[in-house]
Motif scaffolding. Structure first.
Motif, PDB file in Angstrom:
ATOM      1  N   TYR A  13       1.154  -1.411  -0.193  1.00  0.00           N
ATOM      2  CA  TYR A  13       0.185   0.249   0.296  1.00  0.00           C
ATOM      3  C   TYR A  13       1.127   1.453   0.207  1.00  0.00           C
ATOM      4  O   TYR A  13       2.074   1.093   1.189  1.00  0.00           O
ATOM      5  CB  TYR A  13      -0.697  -0.033   1.540  1.00  0.00           C
ATOM      6  N   ASN A  14       0.052   2.287  -0.407  1.00  0.00           N
ATOM      7  CA  ASN A  14       0.988   3.591  -0.418  1.00  0.00           C
ATOM      8  C   ASN A  14      -0.245   4.244  -0.297  1.00  0.00           C
ATOM      9  O   ASN A  14      -0.591   4.294  -1.585  1.00  0.00           O
ATOM     10  CB  ASN A  14       2.384   3.683  -1.624  1.00  0.00           C
ATOM     11  N   GLN A  46       0.808   0.180   9.764  1.00  0.00           N
ATOM     12  CA  GLN A  46       1.095  -1.022   9.116  1.00  0.00           C
ATOM     13  C   GLN A  46       0.115  -1.666   9.407  1.00  0.00           C
ATOM     14  O   GLN A  46      -1.120  -3.064   8.807  1.00  0.00           O
ATOM     15  CB  GLN A  46       2.203  -1.601   9.046  1.00  0.00           C
ATOM     16  N   GLU A  47       0.138  -2.251  10.742  1.00  0.00           N
ATOM     17  CA  GLU A  47      -0.270  -3.330  11.663  1.00  0.00           C
ATOM     18  C   GLU A  47      -1.836  -3.585  11.186  1.00  0.00           C
ATOM     19  O   GLU A  47      -2.697  -4.336  11.196  1.00  0.00           O
ATOM     20  CB  GLU A  47      -0.245  -4.092  13.343  1.00  0.00           C
ATOM     21  N   GLU A  84      -3.474  -3.813   7.517  1.00  0.00           N
ATOM     22  CA  GLU A  84      -3.057  -4.918   7.231  1.00  0.00           C
ATOM     23  C   GLU A  84      -4.652  -5.953   8.119  1.00  0.00           C
ATOM     24  O   GLU A  84      -5.311  -6.554   6.861  1.00  0.00           O
ATOM     25  CB  GLU A  84      -2.298  -5.814   7.422  1.00  0.00           C
ATOM     26  N   SER A 123       0.830 -10.902   4.081  1.00  0.00           N
ATOM     27  CA  SER A 123       1.653  -9.766   4.773  1.00  0.00           C
ATOM     28  C   SER A 123       0.958  -8.711   4.010  1.00  0.00           C
ATOM     29  O   SER A 123       1.053  -8.984   2.517  1.00  0.00           O
ATOM     30  CB  SER A 123       2.554  -9.701   5.451  1.00  0.00           C
ATOM     31  N   PHE A 161       2.415  -4.352   3.286  1.00  0.00           N
ATOM     32  CA  PHE A 161       3.577  -3.167   3.685  1.00  0.00           C
ATOM     33  C   PHE A 161       2.962  -2.055   3.167  1.00  0.00           C
ATOM     34  O   PHE A 161       2.233  -1.781   2.480  1.00  0.00           O
ATOM     35  CB  PHE A 161       5.057  -4.331   3.335  1.00  0.00           C
ATOM     36  N   THR A 162       3.149  -1.175   4.320  1.00  0.00           N
ATOM     37  CA  THR A 162       3.254   0.412   4.135  1.00  0.00           C
ATOM     38  C   THR A 162       3.688   1.004   3.347  1.00  0.00           C
ATOM     39  O   THR A 162       5.397   1.064   3.629  1.00  0.00           O
ATOM     40  CB  THR A 162       2.351   1.031   4.900  1.00  0.00           C
TER      41      THR A 162
END
Length: 473
Positions: free
Chosen positions: A329-330, A340-341, A344, A361, A363-364
């Protein structure tokens, strides 16, 4: 008719007896009814008390009884997870290219046209120098020193009397290969400015030398293949196959845009990825169609969901399959990503509930102020504010895990860089501070990645993006 006195008295006495008997009977009935009512009330009372005693006794053995809230307006019916359905599976998309649609959208997009024209006029060197100047002016207006001086001040560490700090390279653990800029999409925030009109691609000679470096550098545990759409480059399958043969334990990452799975000629791509146990990291900047299509192109969301379902059905992202599927994700604009957690968990909830999709998972990533995103910010008069946001949210804990510490990034032309962002800005390892897209070292100048251990990491004003919030490495 005449009655005698004796007869009349006898008749009256008979009537009185009848009346008395009737009254007694009525009175007796009323008394019985009252007694019955009293008994029913008494019995009812006894029953209620008995029932309450029994209920109190029974609930002691009911562990969850009484836990339901009486605030019934707050009760919600949870939707059951459902398997991917035919609406989103979309087998009709596979074999149908998105390239011509992307080109049409680029031709009608004024910003793309302006960038293309500027590239022709001043070249890639001129464009990189221009955006570097824009970032420096934004930081000057904020009173922020160059990145290395800022870092020395924040970490209270300096190199002698220079007032600056030089980041030292660690043992190389990640080899990243950009195999070319050709892509079937043209995303608005792409920091490598990939698109269907970019023809730069990695040659077989460069790819082969990269495999030699991999073999000669046992500290490398991850091969990160990116682009463009790396799968559309002719060296992609050679690199994956050779890397797996050389290093059976290697984590081979494919930076996948998802829609490439549906391009003509990629019908066997899934089988190839499975056979070589490739770790798929896919970009999905949102779980809503509007946001994805705004950033990545019309219809890309539907295609991405269809591709994710296909990956799931092949085993990617499934527990126990050994086939990893991660998402990236951006942010859409000039703001930092959420934690992030938490994000997710939200992604997993929505993608499973709406589409039956699983992944490992999320990732940000913080948007880096380079290339298309720099242009985006500058044209919206938001570059100063964004650089200020990055500086204000400097996180010292990100420094030890910066990409430039343990990664060597190789460009399609074989030049070597500290990271993917330096690659796009032309800051080659071994080049002077004034050299952009010229000079420096290539894969043909070294026999192992350890040969670069003494070359200092090159930092500049874009590096604030990797140290803001949770970083972008």
């Amino acid at each position: 008719m005449k009655f005698s006195t004796g007869a009349l008295c006898a008749s009256l006495l008979s009537l009185v007896q009848i009346h008395s008997s009737s009254s007694f009977t009525i009175s007796q009935k009323s008394s019985c009814q009252r007694s019955q009512k009293r008994r029913r009330r008494d019995n009812s009372s006894l029953f209620s008390e008995s029932a309450m005693d029994t209920a109190d006794s029974d609930t002691e053995s009911l562990p969850d009884y009484g836990k339901t809230s009486i605030e019934i307006d707050e009760h919600k019916l949870e939707k059951k997870n459902r398997a991917a359905n035919d609406k989103w599976r979309r087998p009709d998309l596979f074999g149908q290219s998105i390239i011509e649609q992307t080109k049409e959208e680029m031709s009608s997009n004024i910003e793309f046209q302006e960038t293309t024209q500027k590239l022709k006029e001043i070249g890639v060197q001129g464009m990189s120098r221009e955006e570097r100047t824009k970032r420096r002016r934004a930081l000057d207006s904020l009173g922020v020193p160059p990145f290395n001086e800022f870092l020395a001040e924040k970490l209270d560490t300096k190199d002698g009397e220079s007032g600056s700090i030089t980041l030292n390279r660690k043992e190389t653990e990640v080899l990243q290969l950009n195999v070319g800029l050709y892509c079937n999409q043209a995303c608005a925030h792409c920091h490598v400015e990939s698109s269907p009109i970019r023809k730069e691609t990695m040659s077989n000679e460069v790819a082969a030398q990269c495999m030699n470096l991999l073999q000669n550098t046992p500290s490398v545990h991850t091969l990160d293949i990116t682009g463009g759409a790396p799968e559309l480059n002719e060296s992609f399958r050679y690199i994956v196959s050779m890397a797996r043969e050389l290093r059976p334990d290697l984590d081979i990452i494919d930076r996948c845009n998802l829609t490439v799975l549906q391009e003509p000629g990629q019908e066997d791509l899934l089988d190839f990825l499975i056979r070589h146990k490739v770790h798929v990291i896919a970009s999905l900047p949102c779980y809503s169609a509007d946001n994805v299509d705004t950033q990545r192109g019309s219809g890309v969301f539907d295609r991405s969901i269809s591709a994710l379902i296909a990956l799931n059905e092949a085993g990617f992202g499934k527990p126990g399959s050994g086939l990893l599927l991660d998402l990236v994700y951006n942010p859409l604009g000039a703001f930092l990503p959420p934690p992030q957690e938490s994000l997710e968990a939200k992604y997993k909830e929505v993608l499973m509930e709406d589409f039956g999709i699983e992944f490992n998972s999320l990732f940000t990533m913080t948007n880096m102020p380079v290339k298309r995103f720099t242009d985006f910010l500058y044209k919206r008069d938001e570059l100063n504010d964004y650089m200020d946001l990055l500086v204000r949210n400097f996180n010292p804990s990100t420094v030890d895990s910066l990409m430039c510490g343990n990664t060597i990034s190789v460009g399609y032309d074989g030049k070597v860089f500290d990271c993917d962002f330096n690659q796009q800005l032309g800051y080659t390892i071994g080049s002077s501070s004034d050299e952009i897209h010229t000079g420096g070292k290539s894969v043909f100048d070294i026999n192992s990645l350890t040969d670069l251990a003494c070359d200092p990491v090159k930092n500049d004003n874009h590096c604030f993006g990797c140290t803001a919030g949770m970083g972008s490495s």
